[in-house]
Write an enzyme that holds these catalytic residues in place. Structure first.
Site, PDB file in Angstrom:
ATOM      1  N   GLY A  93      -0.662   3.467  -7.600  1.00 22.43           N
ATOM      2  CA  GLY A  93      -1.604   2.424  -7.162  1.00 22.43           C
ATOM      3  C   GLY A  93      -0.891   1.143  -6.775  1.00 22.43           C
ATOM      4  O   GLY A  93       0.312   0.987  -6.985  1.00 22.43           O
TER       5      GLY A  93
ATOM      6  N   ARG B  92      -2.686   6.766   1.654  1.00 21.35           N
ATOM      7  CA  ARG B  92      -1.466   7.573   1.694  1.00 21.35           C
ATOM      8  C   ARG B  92      -1.779   9.009   1.303  1.00 21.35           C
ATOM      9  O   ARG B  92      -2.853   9.286   0.758  1.00 21.35           O
ATOM     10  CB  ARG B  92      -0.464   7.010   0.657  1.00 21.35           C
ATOM     11  CG  ARG B  92      -0.156   5.553   0.867  1.00 21.35           C
ATOM     12  CD  ARG B  92      -0.304   4.760  -0.446  1.00 21.35           C
ATOM     13  NE  ARG B  92      -0.353   3.316  -0.156  1.00 21.35           N
ATOM     14  CZ  ARG B  92       0.721   2.559  -0.035  1.00 21.35           C
ATOM     15  NH1 ARG B  92       1.908   3.074  -0.241  1.00 21.35           N
ATOM     16  NH2 ARG B  92       0.607   1.293   0.287  1.00 21.35           N
TER      17      ARG B  92
ATOM     18  N   GLY C 281       0.508  -1.902  -7.359  1.00 24.88           N
ATOM     19  CA  GLY C 281       0.913  -2.669  -8.534  1.00 24.88           C
ATOM     20  C   GLY C 281       1.351  -4.081  -8.190  1.00 24.88           C
ATOM     21  O   GLY C 281       1.443  -4.957  -9.047  1.00 24.88           O
TER      22      GLY C 281
ATOM     23  N   ASP D 286       5.956   1.171   3.973  1.00 29.95           N
ATOM     24  CA  ASP D 286       6.770   0.889   2.786  1.00 29.95           C
ATOM     25  C   ASP D 286       8.270   0.853   3.085  1.00 29.95           C
ATOM     26  O   ASP D 286       9.003   1.790   2.829  1.00 29.95           O
ATOM     27  CB  ASP D 286       6.448   1.853   1.639  1.00 29.95           C
ATOM     28  CG  ASP D 286       5.255   1.349   0.841  1.00 29.95           C
ATOM     29  OD1 ASP D 286       4.550   0.449   1.339  1.00 29.95           O
ATOM     30  OD2 ASP D 286       5.031   1.835  -0.281  1.00 29.95           O
TER      31      ASP D 286
ATOM     32  N   ASP E 216       3.577   8.881  -1.881  1.00 28.24           N
ATOM     33  CA  ASP E 216       2.830   7.611  -1.899  1.00 28.24           C
ATOM     34  C   ASP E 216       3.317   6.676  -0.806  1.00 28.24           C
ATOM     35  O   ASP E 216       2.711   5.622  -0.578  1.00 28.24           O
ATOM     36  CB  ASP E 216       2.938   6.931  -3.267  1.00 28.24           C
ATOM     37  CG  ASP E 216       4.373   6.739  -3.718  1.00 28.24           C
ATOM     38  OD1 ASP E 216       5.093   7.759  -3.814  1.00 28.24           O
ATOM     39  OD2 ASP E 216       4.783   5.598  -3.962  1.00 28.24           O
ATOM     40  N   ASN E 217       4.398   7.043  -0.135  1.00 28.11           N
ATOM     41  CA  ASN E 217       4.900   6.216   0.962  1.00 28.11           C
ATOM     42  C   ASN E 217       4.710   6.906   2.306  1.00 28.11           C
ATOM     43  O   ASN E 217       5.405   6.590   3.272  1.00 28.11           O
ATOM     44  CB  ASN E 217       6.374   5.884   0.745  1.00 28.11           C
ATOM     45  CG  ASN E 217       6.581   4.970  -0.458  1.00 28.11           C
ATOM     46  OD1 ASN E 217       5.663   4.271  -0.875  1.00 28.11           O
ATOM     47  ND2 ASN E 217       7.772   4.986  -1.019  1.00 28.11           N
TER      48      ASN E 217
ATOM     49  N   GLY F 154       4.234  -7.522 -10.581  1.00 30.10           N
ATOM     50  CA  GLY F 154       3.360  -7.706  -9.425  1.00 30.10           C
ATOM     51  C   GLY F 154       3.953  -8.611  -8.359  1.00 30.10           C
ATOM     52  O   GLY F 154       3.279  -8.977  -7.394  1.00 30.10           O
TER      53      GLY F 154
ATOM     54  N   ARG G  90       1.021  -7.705   5.148  1.00 32.63           N
ATOM     55  CA  ARG G  90       1.192  -6.544   6.012  1.00 32.63           C
ATOM     56  C   ARG G  90      -0.144  -6.131   6.617  1.00 32.63           C
ATOM     57  O   ARG G  90      -1.198  -6.319   6.016  1.00 32.63           O
ATOM     58  CB  ARG G  90       1.736  -5.350   5.220  1.00 32.63           C
ATOM     59  CG  ARG G  90       2.916  -5.673   4.348  1.00 32.63           C
ATOM     60  CD  ARG G  90       3.565  -4.431   3.807  1.00 32.63           C
ATOM     61  NE  ARG G  90       2.754  -3.701   2.846  1.00 32.63           N
ATOM     62  CZ  ARG G  90       3.157  -2.583   2.240  1.00 32.63           C
ATOM     63  NH1 ARG G  90       4.334  -2.074   2.521  1.00 32.63           N
ATOM     64  NH2 ARG G  90       2.385  -1.981   1.365  1.00 32.63           N
TER      65      ARG G  90
HETATM   66  P1  AMP Z   1       7.307   1.429  -4.012  1.00 26.79           P
HETATM   67  O1  AMP Z   1       8.693   1.575  -4.516  1.00 26.79           O
HETATM   68  O2  AMP Z   1       7.061   0.147  -3.296  1.00 26.79           O
HETATM   69  O3  AMP Z   1       6.845   2.594  -3.209  1.00 26.79           O
HETATM   70  O4  AMP Z   1       6.382   1.349  -5.321  1.00 26.79           O
HETATM   71  C1  AMP Z   1       6.143   2.434  -6.185  1.00 26.79           C
HETATM   72  C2  AMP Z   1       5.122   2.033  -7.212  1.00 26.79           C
HETATM   73  O5  AMP Z   1       5.636   1.057  -8.125  1.00 26.79           O
HETATM   74  C3  AMP Z   1       3.841   1.445  -6.650  1.00 26.79           C
HETATM   75  O6  AMP Z   1       2.773   1.866  -7.441  1.00 26.79           O
HETATM   76  C4  AMP Z   1       4.069  -0.051  -6.813  1.00 26.79           C
HETATM   77  O7  AMP Z   1       2.871  -0.759  -6.856  1.00 26.79           O
HETATM   78  C5  AMP Z   1       4.812  -0.101  -8.149  1.00 26.79           C
HETATM   79  N1  AMP Z   1       5.653  -1.316  -8.270  1.00 26.79           N
HETATM   80  C6  AMP Z   1       6.871  -1.505  -7.731  1.00 26.79           C
HETATM   81  N2  AMP Z   1       7.344  -2.730  -8.041  1.00 26.79           N
HETATM   82  C7  AMP Z   1       6.411  -3.347  -8.776  1.00 26.79           C
HETATM   83  C8  AMP Z   1       6.306  -4.640  -9.404  1.00 26.79           C
HETATM   84  N3  AMP Z   1       7.272  -5.561  -9.296  1.00 26.79           N
HETATM   85  N4  AMP Z   1       5.181  -4.902 -10.108  1.00 26.79           N
HETATM   86  C9  AMP Z   1       4.199  -3.994 -10.221  1.00 26.79           C
HETATM   87  N5  AMP Z   1       4.244  -2.770  -9.669  1.00 26.79           N
HETATM   88  C10 AMP Z   1       5.325  -2.436  -8.952  1.00 26.79           C
HETATM   89 MG    MG Z   2       5.239   2.511  -2.032  1.00 28.64          MG
END
Ligand code: AMP
Ligand code: MG
Length: 495
Positions: free
Chosen positions: A87, A180, A89, A259, A249-250, A123, A173
């Site tokens: 989700g 996804r 985050g 992403d 998820d990407n 976040g 964005r």
């Molecule tokens: P990503 O690497 O951007 O594809 O993120 C993978 C997952 O990790 C997603 O659910 C993001 O929302 C979560 N996520 C990555 N970095 C953070 C962060 N700094 N705070 C909260 N959630 C994160």
């Molecule tokens: Mg992602």
């Protein structure tokens, strides 16, 4: 006042699809860049709006009228392992708008604070990856590749705790959809077929309206997503682009590149080039991308099985038949793209012959780690007869003998082309970029911003990349591969 013509249909789907959230204010937002051209295309109006107001809105400190902020629910296979709940985050969906062109787009902040899906994360996003995503996603768009867009980049005036404290940022964005493959997996894994169906219906209405009256809409949706992904990945391959984290998820349901984490454009070519610091096994290496695309699409097909046919066996057959089309569609798109890069008109040579010629070049480039972009750039300036210009490309090869040998083969094939040199060169130059966002240049832009709050390097790079297919006098240095001390061999995804 800023006006965004919101019409938030996704927010009407209801709670299991998202968790409402509010952006967490930041201390000192300053606007780094606002994409006025994109805002205009979207039908947004920012007339008379100051940079301070834009910084407030696109850091999340002020919500624009009509926004309904929410964090989307999704799951995903990360490096092959299923995670039932990921989700948004650190991202926040602000709403959906009907653009001037009639298409619908989602607007999302990234780095705007924690949500119900943040797990242990803060976040937040660091400024460096915000700048990287801005540069690369806008460059991808100008290169002609379907992609999410960057609307704004803001520095938060706060630090984020990473391996060391780093300046924070928020990127805004814009996407044809932020849904996804992992969004479908989220509901399928819970056995919630109703929600999978609702999601599929929403995606069809939103992104594949031509399928709305289809007799078998869910099969048609699967087929359409497969075909968009096949074409997208073929485009990446033709530009030497490595996504870096092709987790489910990407992977966008709308067929856009999404992403931008540890992604990179290759300098020196290698079949199995990897940049991502977390990709220890090379799962998402350059040449593995087409196969991983299929692996992800199989995960999507699995989620749709209950909608594809009454009997489970029939559903599997339907899924399999559609998935079988992927390889061909990818091959066709790849061959057409690569033939265009080499000035080969489809049908003039036999496909197998052209495929072997292209593979031969990539093998020779691989042996020499020849610069991907410069090799095609120089080839697109050569004539059908040898000349002193041949040396420009020859210099890129550690094994020039292999290049010479391939060049003779290519010229043999060019003899059968109907076009003259000038026409062929013009066509080749239209598909072989002069400028790509090279890693070392992105790194230089980030260093200047992080270390000296100097955004001029970022702005200059971004400006050059607005016109990637045209040589720009005075900007020759942006064509160059990194000097040995500038090489960036690893990229990191920690936004
Ligand atoms: P990503 O690497 O951007 O594809 O993120 C993978 C997952 O990790 C997603 O659910 C993001 O929302 C979560 N996520 C990555 N970095 C953070 C962060 N700094 N705070 C909260 N959630 C994160
Ligand atoms: Mg992602």
């Amino acid at each position: 006042m800023i006006h965004i013509p919101f019409d938030n249909q996704f927010a009407r789907l209801g709670e299991p699809f998202f968790a409402k959230a509010q952006p967490a204010p930041v201390a000192g937002p300053t606007l780094i860049k606002f994409n006025h051209a994109l805002a205009r295309d979207l039908g947004m109006s920012v007339d008379g709006v100051t940079d301070e107001e834009l910084a407030d809105v696109f850091s999340g400190n002020t919500l624009p009228a009509g926004a309904e902020p929410l964090a989307m629910a999704y799951a995903g296979h990360q490096f092959g392992h299923f995670v039932p709940q990921l989700g948004d985050g650190r991202a926040l969906w602000l709403g959906e708008l009907h653009s001037a062109s009639g298409e619908r787009f989602d607007i999302q902040l990234k780095g705007s604070g924690p949500t119900a899906f943040s797990r242990r994360g803060d976040g937040r996003a660091a400024l460096g990856p915000v700048l990287r995503e801005y540069i690369v996603s806008e460059a991808m768009h100008r290169l002609g590749v379907p992609t999410t867009r960057a609307l704004a980049a803001v520095a938060t005036g706060e630090e984020v705790a990473r391996e060391r404290p780093l300046p924070g940022g928020v990127i805004t964005r814009v996407a044809r959809s932020f849904i996804r493959v992992g969004t479908f997996e989220y509901f399928a894994a819970r056995g919630d077929v109703d929600s999978v169906k609702k999601l599929a219906d929403y995606v069809i209405a939103r992104n594949y309206p031509e399928l709305a009256g289809n007799e078998k809409p869910y099969e048609a949706l699967l087929a359409a997503v497969i075909s968009r992904q096949a074409r997208l990945i073929a485009q990446w391959m033709g530009l030497g682009f490595i996504h870096g984290v092709m987790n489910t998820d990407n992977m966008s349901i709308a067929g856009e590149t999404i992403d931008y984490g540890p992604c990179a454009f290759m300098d020196g070519y290698s079949h199995q080039r990897v940049f991502s610091s977390i990709d220890h096994t090379g799962r998402y290496a350059y040449n593995s991308q087409p196969g991983i695309g299929l692996w992800n699409l199989i995960r999507l097909a699995e989620t749709l099985l209950p909608l594809l046919a009454e009997a489970p066996d029939d559903a599997v057959t339907v899924a399999q038949t559609n998935l079988d089309a992927y390889k061909d569609q990818y091959e066709v798109a790849w061959l057409a793209g690569m033939c265009a890069k080499l000035g080969l008109t489809p049908g003039v040579g036999a496909d197998d012959e052209d495929r072997a010629l292209i593979a031969g070049l990539l093998d020779v480039m691989n042996e020499s780690e020849a610069d991907f972009t410069l090799t095609f750039h120089e080839l697109s300036r050569l004539g059908a007869e040898s000349s002193t210009r041949d040396d420009n490309a020859r210099r890129l090869f550690a094994r020039p003998d292999q290049y010479d040998h391939w060049l003779v083969r290519w010229r043999g094939r060019l003899k059968r082309e109907p076009q003259n040199d000038a026409a062929r060169q013009a066509d080749m130059q239209a598909v072989n970029p002069v400028y790509i966002p090279r890693n070392h240049q992105i790194e230089a832009a980030i260093r200047a911003a992080e270390d000296r709050e100097d955004y001029s390097v970022f702005h200059a790079l971004n400006a050059v990349l607005q016109n990637p297919y045209v040589e720009q006098a005075g900007n020759e240095r942006y064509q160059l591969p990194p000097a040995p001390e500038e090489v960036v061999s690893k990229t990191f995804c920690g936004t």
